[in-house]
Design a protein around this motif. Structure first.
Motif, PDB file in Angstrom:
ATOM      1  N   ALA A 231      10.639  21.404  12.476  1.00 37.71           N
ATOM      2  CA  ALA A 231      11.744  20.809  11.713  1.00 37.71           C
ATOM      3  C   ALA A 231      12.756  21.889  11.334  1.00 37.71           C
ATOM      4  O   ALA A 231      12.394  23.054  11.144  1.00 37.71           O
ATOM      5  N   PRO A 232      14.018  21.535  11.222  1.00 38.65           N
ATOM      6  CA  PRO A 232      15.029  22.531  10.836  1.00 38.65           C
ATOM      7  C   PRO A 232      14.865  22.944   9.381  1.00 38.65           C
ATOM      8  O   PRO A 232      14.478  22.150   8.535  1.00 38.65           O
ATOM      9  N   ASP A 233      15.179  24.207   9.088  1.00 42.20           N
ATOM     10  CA  ASP A 233      15.121  24.672   7.703  1.00 42.20           C
ATOM     11  C   ASP A 233      16.417  25.347   7.264  1.00 42.20           C
ATOM     12  O   ASP A 233      16.504  25.852   6.144  1.00 42.20           O
ATOM     13  N   THR A 234      17.439  25.352   8.138  1.00 43.18           N
ATOM     14  CA  THR A 234      18.682  26.072   7.828  1.00 43.18           C
ATOM     15  C   THR A 234      19.879  25.219   8.258  1.00 43.18           C
ATOM     16  O   THR A 234      19.853  24.579   9.317  1.00 43.18           O
ATOM     17  N   LEU A 235      20.911  25.216   7.427  1.00 40.68           N
ATOM     18  CA  LEU A 235      22.179  24.573   7.762  1.00 40.68           C
ATOM     19  C   LEU A 235      23.229  25.676   7.916  1.00 40.68           C
ATOM     20  O   LEU A 235      23.496  26.433   6.982  1.00 40.68           O
TER      21      LEU A 235
END
Length: 553
Positions: A406-410
């Motif tokens: 899953a992504p953890d950074t924008l």
């Protein structure tokens, strides 16, 4: 006299000789030096119609004499009528008589005394439309003024704004479109700007802007509750509606409302609304659905034991689950638009994060200008930032493996306008609601990129200090903390650039730095070149900029 053929030459002589060739087309100036009566034979007034006769100032005192020209002899009486009533027979000879005489000094008549009209007594009358005294309104009030008589000249109407600024009107109507709390008075001015009449004071509270955003999020999976959240910076948030404005429920102090519906229920676009105190309304931009209940598979047959709930279905024990996040911020559906934006939008929810252009060398946009930025989801791993796509989450064989992907950074990247030729500065603006929503949605880090530099911070929090602690202890909500991040750079020098950060709480500005002796400061927030993204979060040091990155990493 001046030579008519050459005005630079002067001709002197007897008058009769000078005028012998004059006719109606002769233009000349003749100066008379003799004090005697002179006459010229066979000349008429028509022959000297374009000739100017003046007394010579070397002989006659200036401005006290005048030259007379006549066809009648001034020494003779006017022609008399004959005894029979007819005119005397005219003399056959024609003469033109010219002489100089002293001007008659007649005193100028004294002007008749006139009484100066006194000031006209006036009263000003104000007819107000859409004016709500002392209460917030979302309508611009219009004022119609009267009181100047129709025959009065030089008078005008004026508006006195904020008890200090005069606005002179060209007509007699005024519509006030300024937002905020202020006062107006109206006046009649005379021709020199003095006040002849003044109205009473009008107290205005105008808010023409809807609330900043409206988000909707499920409280927890399998539960029919969802949270509406909004904010209004001017008149304040008032209420929420889930039925298109038929009924309204007051907003909580933190700007939220928790509604209980039914699992699987769909709220069509336009049903979910937020309203501010002035009456402005914002609608949720899409349909909203409370997810339907999950149907778990049943396992029949015997031999089973402990897991059977007695009705042929497996009972599920939630006692070991982690506490459900019940904060009023909810979660976001991590779906990003593909096109650039000026306001951060995630899962069709507009958030209070925007980008503005502070300065730009060689670039002067025409009219309102909104710089754009792109948004990407990524994972910040032990080797640096890695792009993320939805496909990665689907590669997992099970839910646990999918969570690891899953992504953890924008990552937000400003688009530098191609017309900028030199130094520039962009300003990111966001509030505490934004990073709390991202935190609740699994985003651990936010990276802001402008040109060749990056500012990165954790969504778990990055602000501390005695002032920060006092504000939180006083009950100041996270949503009241507004942040600005100014990032500068240059299209000519990739190394040029700096970052300046501020926190704004209830109009109080707190400069932020890593100096922990300040009343408010930031921690765990990092600024540097884009190479900052090539190492684990927080591992960047200034020494890496000089070739030590690989060794340190």
């Amino acid at each position: 006299m001046f030579n008519p053929d050459d005005p630079t030459q002067i001709i002197a002589g007897k008058l009769e000789d000078l005028l012998k060739d004059f006719d109606a087309n002769t233009e000349a100036v003749v100066y008379i030096r003799s004090q005697e009566l002179m006459r010229v034979k066979d000349k008429t007034l028509n022959d000297v119609v374009k000739t100017t006769f003046l007394p010579d100032e070397t002989v006659f005192e200036k401005d006290k004499f005048i030259v007379r020209v006549s066809e009648d002899d001034p020494t003779q009486q006017p022609a008399l009528l004959s005894e029979e009533g007819g005119e005397e027979t005219p003399v056959s000879e024609v003469w033109l008589y010219i002489w100089v005489e002293e001007k008659t000094q007649t005193p100028d008549p004294e002007p008749e005394p006139t009484e100066k009209p006194g000031p006209i007594e006036m009263d000003i009358f104000v007819a107000a439309e859409n004016y709500a005294p002392g209460t917030w309104s979302c309508q611009a009030p219009q004022f119609t003024l009267s009181g100047i008589p129709e025959d009065a000249k030089g008078y005008s109407y004026a508006v006195i704004a904020y008890d200090e600024r005069f606005i002179i009107l060209s007509g007699n109507t005024y519509t006030s479109r300024d937002e905020g709390e202020y006062t107006l008075r109206f006046a009649i001015l005379d021709s020199i700007g003095d006040v002849c009449a003044m109205s009473t004071r009008y107290d205005l509270k105008i808010d023409l802007t809807p609330p900043a955003y409206l988000t909707a999020s499920i409280v927890a999976e399998g539960q029919p509750q969802f949270i509406l959240s909004s904010e209004d910076a001017l008149s304040g948030l008032d209420a929420f509606s889930v039925d298109g404005g038929t009924t309204w429920t007051p907003a909580a102090e933190d700007g939220t409302y928790t509604h209980t519906g039914k699992l699987g229920e769909i709220y069509a676009q336009g049903m979910l609304m937020a309203r501010d105190v002035a009456g402005n309304i914002i609608e949720y931009p899409t349909d909203f659905e409370i997810p339907a209940p999950i149907e778990y598979p049943s396992f029949g047959g015997g031999g089973g034991g402990g897991g059977d709930g007695g009705d042929g279905e497996t009972s599920i024990d939630h006692t070991g689950d982690e506490d459900v996040d019940t904060t009023p911020y909810g979660e976001l559906n991590l779906v990003l638009p593909e096109e650039p934006m000026n306001r951060l939008t995630i899962g069709d929810a507009p958030l209070a994060l925007t980008l503005a252009l502070d300065s730009a060398e060689g670039f002067e946009p025409e009219g309102p200008y909104e710089p754009m930025f792109t948004a990407e989801l990524a994972r910040w791993t032990d080797t640096g930032l890695k792009p993320w796509t939805q496909d990665e989450a689907e590669e997992g064989e099970d839910a646990a493996h999918a969570d690891l992907n899953a992504p953890d950074t924008l990552l937000l990247t400003a688009q530098i306008d191609p017309e900028i030729a030199g130094e520039y500065a962009y300003v990111w603006q966001f509030n505490g609601v934004v990073y709390r929503l991202l935190f609740n949605s699994g985003i651990e880090y936010v990276a802001l990129r402008v040109g060749d530099h990056v500012t990165a911070f954790p969504t778990a929090g990055f602000t501390a200090g005695t002032a920060f602690t006092d504000l939180k202890a006083a009950g100041i909500s996270t949503r009241k903390f507004n942040y600005t991040v100014l990032m500068s750079g240059s299209t000519l020098d990739p190394l040029a650039g700096e970052m300046v950060m501020e926190a704004i709480v209830d109009e109080e500005v707190y400069p932020l730095s890593d100096d922990q002796t300040q009343p408010m400061y930031y921690y765990d927030l990092h600024y540097g070149p884009t190479a900052l993204l090539d190492v684990p979060f927080g591992a960047w040091t200034p020494e890496m900029e000089h070739g030590e990155m690989e060794e340190t990493a």
